[in-house]
Design a protein around this motif. Structure first.
Motif, mmCIF file in Angstrom:
data_model
loop_
_atom_site.group_PDB
_atom_site.id
_atom_site.type_symbol
_atom_site.label_atom_id
_atom_site.label_comp_id
_atom_site.label_asym_id
_atom_site.label_seq_id
_atom_site.Cartn_x
_atom_site.Cartn_y
_atom_site.Cartn_z
ATOM 1 N N LEU A 147 19.317 9.382 -8.764
ATOM 2 C CA LEU A 147 17.869 9.147 -8.760
ATOM 3 C C LEU A 147 17.494 7.892 -9.545
ATOM 4 N N ILE A 148 17.993 7.808 -10.791
ATOM 5 C CA ILE A 148 17.532 6.730 -11.669
ATOM 6 C C ILE A 148 18.661 5.963 -12.337
ATOM 7 N N GLY A 149 19.895 6.123 -11.862
ATOM 8 C CA GLY A 149 20.954 5.260 -12.362
ATOM 9 C C GLY A 149 20.596 3.803 -12.092
ATOM 10 N N LYS A 150 21.072 2.907 -12.916
ATOM 11 C CA LYS A 150 20.704 1.496 -12.784
ATOM 12 C C LYS A 150 21.008 0.958 -11.396
ATOM 13 N N GLU A 151 22.180 1.253 -10.897
ATOM 14 C CA GLU A 151 22.580 0.751 -9.582
ATOM 15 C C GLU A 151 21.601 1.208 -8.498
ATOM 16 N N LYS A 152 21.177 2.469 -8.591
ATOM 17 C CA LYS A 152 20.259 3.028 -7.604
ATOM 18 C C LYS A 152 18.892 2.359 -7.670
ATOM 19 N N LEU A 153 18.348 2.178 -8.886
ATOM 20 C CA LEU A 153 17.012 1.596 -9.009
ATOM 21 C C LEU A 153 17.010 0.106 -8.684
ATOM 22 N N VAL A 154 18.074 -0.598 -9.018
ATOM 23 C CA VAL A 154 18.166 -2.009 -8.630
ATOM 24 C C VAL A 154 18.107 -2.131 -7.117
ATOM 25 N N GLU A 155 18.852 -1.291 -6.433
ATOM 26 C CA GLU A 155 18.838 -1.304 -4.965
ATOM 27 C C GLU A 155 17.432 -0.978 -4.440
ATOM 28 N N TYR A 156 16.791 -0.009 -5.052
ATOM 29 C CA TYR A 156 15.448 0.414 -4.617
ATOM 30 C C TYR A 156 14.455 -0.745 -4.718
ATOM 31 N N TYR A 157 14.411 -1.399 -5.865
ATOM 32 C CA TYR A 157 13.416 -2.467 -6.056
ATOM 33 C C TYR A 157 13.767 -3.722 -5.263
ATOM 34 N N GLU A 158 15.054 -4.017 -5.119
ATOM 35 C CA GLU A 158 15.431 -5.161 -4.291
ATOM 36 C C GLU A 158 14.970 -4.936 -2.854
ATOM 37 N N ASN A 159 15.121 -3.740 -2.374
ATOM 38 C CA ASN A 159 14.682 -3.422 -1.023
ATOM 39 C C ASN A 159 13.152 -3.497 -0.902
ATOM 40 N N LEU A 160 12.476 -3.166 -1.985
ATOM 41 C CA LEU A 160 11.012 -3.179 -1.991
ATOM 42 C C LEU A 160 10.453 -4.596 -1.927
ATOM 43 N N VAL A 161 11.044 -5.521 -2.668
ATOM 44 C CA VAL A 161 10.471 -6.869 -2.774
ATOM 45 C C VAL A 161 11.064 -7.857 -1.786
ATOM 46 N N ASN A 162 12.146 -7.491 -1.114
ATOM 47 C CA ASN A 162 12.739 -8.407 -0.137
ATOM 48 C C ASN A 162 11.971 -8.369 1.181
ATOM 49 N N TYR A 180 0.860 -1.181 0.000
ATOM 50 C CA TYR A 180 0.000 0.000 0.000
ATOM 51 C C TYR A 180 0.894 1.227 0.000
ATOM 52 N N GLU A 181 0.863 1.989 -1.107
ATOM 53 C CA GLU A 181 1.786 3.100 -1.307
ATOM 54 C C GLU A 181 3.214 2.596 -1.146
ATOM 55 N N LYS A 182 4.139 3.478 -0.757
ATOM 56 C CA LYS A 182 5.540 3.071 -0.642
ATOM 57 C C LYS A 182 5.894 2.712 0.780
ATOM 58 N N ARG A 183 6.830 1.800 0.919
ATOM 59 C CA ARG A 183 7.339 1.512 2.244
ATOM 60 C C ARG A 183 7.954 2.772 2.837
ATOM 61 N N LYS A 184 7.677 3.019 4.081
ATOM 62 C CA LYS A 184 8.232 4.204 4.728
ATOM 63 C C LYS A 184 9.656 3.960 5.220
ATOM 64 N N ASN A 185 10.042 2.687 5.257
ATOM 65 C CA ASN A 185 11.370 2.385 5.802
ATOM 66 C C ASN A 185 12.361 1.980 4.720
ATOM 67 N N GLN A 186 12.159 2.522 3.512
ATOM 68 C CA GLN A 186 13.109 2.240 2.447
ATOM 69 C C GLN A 186 14.506 2.689 2.850
ATOM 70 N N LYS A 187 15.467 1.808 2.684
ATOM 71 C CA LYS A 187 16.839 2.168 3.005
ATOM 72 C C LYS A 187 17.376 3.110 1.928
ATOM 73 N N SER A 188 18.076 4.117 2.344
ATOM 74 C CA SER A 188 18.662 5.042 1.378
ATOM 75 C C SER A 188 20.166 4.803 1.309
ATOM 76 N N SER A 189 20.669 4.668 0.097
ATOM 77 C CA SER A 189 22.089 4.420 -0.073
ATOM 78 C C SER A 189 22.848 5.739 -0.061
ATOM 79 N N LYS A 190 24.154 5.632 0.053
ATOM 80 C CA LYS A 190 24.980 6.821 0.027
ATOM 81 C C LYS A 190 24.952 7.448 -1.363
ATOM 82 N N ILE A 191 25.116 8.750 -1.399
ATOM 83 C CA ILE A 191 25.216 9.444 -2.674
ATOM 84 C C ILE A 191 26.508 9.012 -3.356
ATOM 85 N N LYS A 192 26.390 8.617 -4.606
ATOM 86 C CA LYS A 192 27.566 8.171 -5.340
ATOM 87 C C LYS A 192 28.126 9.325 -6.162
ATOM 88 N N ILE A 193 29.411 9.526 -6.051
ATOM 89 C CA ILE A 193 30.075 10.568 -6.812
ATOM 90 C C ILE A 193 30.481 9.988 -8.171
#
Length: 261
Positions: free
Chosen positions: A246-261, A77-90
């Protein structure tokens, strides 16, 4: 079907926890004997009307069922509120990339040229390979109560990732050069991108006409859109690190893995 959808939605909302369920079990819960394109659309539609979305999508992608009946989907239901945020990548070395410097001098005469000469090179710089791209991906959906066929300009996957094999990471909508200058055309492109989101269980969209670029959060809620990133192409070089994070592959892979795990 509405009663079953309401029961599932009530359980998820009251528990404040996503629900993991096998595709086979979900289909049987809704009273279907077997999985079909029609049953998948109806289940997706009934749940989405109550604010429940599925990751990954249970829809047929192109001509194939990529998600097996024994694999599990996450109902949220909507987004998880406890999504882990990764470090900003330079991002290193992009400041010396002449592709950014030459963008202002390029003419994109057609929508196709916006795709091939701007969007595809940009996606490469965001970490997506040619194999990650599904160009012109079609899928069956509903327009109101009428079945329809939709087609994305480009959908991004991580096909080498077993966990996310059926998960669309990002949908891209390309428009003819300078088309998005008009507010009415920009809103139309945003809504078109949003129309893919429910059926594909994709949370992020990119729209561009080769001069303007926006990144959209398609699931702030089931009916809304948030603009996460908005820039003119002349500003892209200085804003690229923000876009990458925001939408680099590495970032979105991490986002969705965290969502479905």
């Amino acid at each position: 079907m509405k009663k079953i959808a309401s029961e599932i939605a009530k359980e998820i909302i009251e528990s404040e926890k996503p629900k993991r369920i096998k595709v086979r079990t979900l289909i049987k819960k809704f009273g279907f004997v077997k999985r079909t394109e029609d049953s998948s659309r109806k289940i997706t539609q009934e749940l989405s009307e109550l604010g429940i979305y599925l990751n990954p999508s249970i829809m047929k992608i192109g001509e194939n069922w990529k998600l097996s009946l024994d694999e599990r989907v996450t109902l949220s239901y909507e987004k998880r509120k406890n999504q882990k945020s990764s470090k900003i990548k330079i991002i290193e070395n992009f400041n010396t990339d002449k592709w950014f410097d030459n963008l202002g001098e390029r003419d994109f005469r057609t929508e196709r040229e916006v795709e091939t000469k701007f969007i595809i090179p940009l996606l490469y710089r965001l970490g997506y390979s040619e194999n990650d791209r599904y160009d012109g991906m079609t899928f069956k959906a509903f327009n109101g109560s009428r079945p329809t066929i939709l087609e994305t300009d480009c959908s991004l996957f991580d096909f080498d990732n077993d966990l996310l094999d059926n998960q669309v990471l990002l949908v891209v909508e390309a428009k003819r050069e300078n088309r998005l200058v008009k507010e009415v055309e920009l809103e139309k492109a945003q809504k078109q991108t949003k129309s893919y989101a429910i059926w594909l269980s994709c949370h992020f969209g990119l729209v561009s006409d080769g001069r303007k670029l926006q990144v959209l959060d398609l699931f702030p809620n089931i009916g809304g859109i948030n603009i996460l990133f908005d820039c003119n192409i002349s500003e892209l070089k200085e804003s690229f690190s923000e876009l990458f994070n925001l939408i680099g592959k590495e970032k979105l892979v991490e986002y969705y893995e965290n969502l479905v795990n």
